[in-house]
Design a protein around this motif. Structure first.
Motif, PDB file in Angstrom:
ATOM      1  N   GLU A 129      -9.410   5.944   1.537  1.00  0.00           N
ATOM      2  CA  GLU A 129      -8.548   7.124   1.442  1.00  0.00           C
ATOM      3  C   GLU A 129      -8.941   8.178   2.465  1.00  0.00           C
ATOM      4  OE1 GLU A 129      -5.289   9.134   0.025  1.00  0.00           O
ATOM      5  OE2 GLU A 129      -5.958   7.163  -0.602  1.00  0.00           O
ATOM      6  N   LYS A 179      -7.611   7.269   5.888  1.00  0.00           N
ATOM      7  CA  LYS A 179      -6.180   7.492   5.954  1.00  0.00           C
ATOM      8  C   LYS A 179      -5.912   8.972   6.162  1.00  0.00           C
ATOM      9  CE  LYS A 179      -3.617   7.435   2.229  1.00  0.00           C
ATOM     10  NZ  LYS A 179      -2.838   6.995   1.079  1.00  0.00           N
ATOM     11  N   ASP A 180      -6.625   9.815   5.426  1.00  0.00           N
ATOM     12  CA  ASP A 180      -6.441  11.254   5.564  1.00  0.00           C
ATOM     13  C   ASP A 180      -6.851  11.739   6.936  1.00  0.00           C
ATOM     14  OD1 ASP A 180      -7.287  12.090   2.114  1.00  0.00           O
ATOM     15  OD2 ASP A 180      -5.435  11.379   3.022  1.00  0.00           O
ATOM     16  N   SER A 197      -1.423  14.554   4.356  1.00  0.00           N
ATOM     17  CA  SER A 197      -0.542  14.063   3.293  1.00  0.00           C
ATOM     18  C   SER A 197       0.917  14.400   3.607  1.00  0.00           C
ATOM     19  CB  SER A 197      -0.958  14.617   1.933  1.00  0.00           C
ATOM     20  OG  SER A 197      -0.900  16.019   1.946  1.00  0.00           O
ATOM     21  N   HIS A 232       1.990  11.829   6.130  1.00  0.00           N
ATOM     22  CA  HIS A 232       2.114  10.558   5.416  1.00  0.00           C
ATOM     23  C   HIS A 232       3.471  10.493   4.717  1.00  0.00           C
ATOM     24  CE1 HIS A 232       1.366   7.657   2.127  1.00  0.00           C
ATOM     25  NE2 HIS A 232       0.612   7.055   3.026  1.00  0.00           N
ATOM     26  N   GLY A 261      -2.935   2.349   4.044  1.00  0.00           N
ATOM     27  CA  GLY A 261      -3.738   3.258   4.853  1.00  0.00           C
ATOM     28  C   GLY A 261      -4.001   2.768   6.262  1.00  0.00           C
TER      29      GLY A 261
END
Length: 126
Positions: free
Chosen positions: A3, A6-7, A12, A15, A94
């Motif tokens: 996570e 991905k961040d 977010s 995303h 991700g």
């Protein structure tokens, strides 16, 4: 991919923006596939009603070309839909936005234009 990685690649908000972009791309491609399928089926049906020999019919070669052209566009649209579905999967896992060739992040501008892109411009050109 975790996570946090991905961040690190996308916020977010980004995303969610890419998820919406891919969903819209998927919806548009699905509509395109349906239209091309109707066109192709109509051509096949129309040709079935007429007993012609494409080789000797003056219109036969253009009819065959049109049918082949629509079939090619349909195949291309189906391939694109599969690419979009894979991109949606990568987004949820991700891995979205990372080049499959070199592992570097794909520039956001490229993803905005080609949301299903799997490679950066440099790897795509090579």
């Amino acid at each position: 991919m975790s996570e946090t990685s991905k961040d690190a690649l996308f916020s977010s908000l980004q995303h969610e923006s890419f998820r919406k972009l891919l969903a819209a791309e998927r919806a548009g491609t699905t509509v395109q596939i349906a239209a091309l399928s109707r066109d192709f089926d109509g051509m096949v049906e129309a040709n079935a009603l007429v007993a012609t020999d494409d080789e000797h019919d003056p219109e036969g070669s253009s009819t065959a070309f049109e049918r082949a052209h629509v079939a090619a566009m349909l195949a291309q649209a189906r391939d694109h839909l599969a690419d979009v579905d894979r991109a949606l999967g990568r987004l949820e896992e991700g891995d979205y936005g990372r080049c499959e060739g070199c592992g570097e992040p794909i520039p956001t501008q490229r993803l905005e234009v080609r949301p299903a892109a799997r490679t950066c411009v440099r790897c795509a050109a090579g």
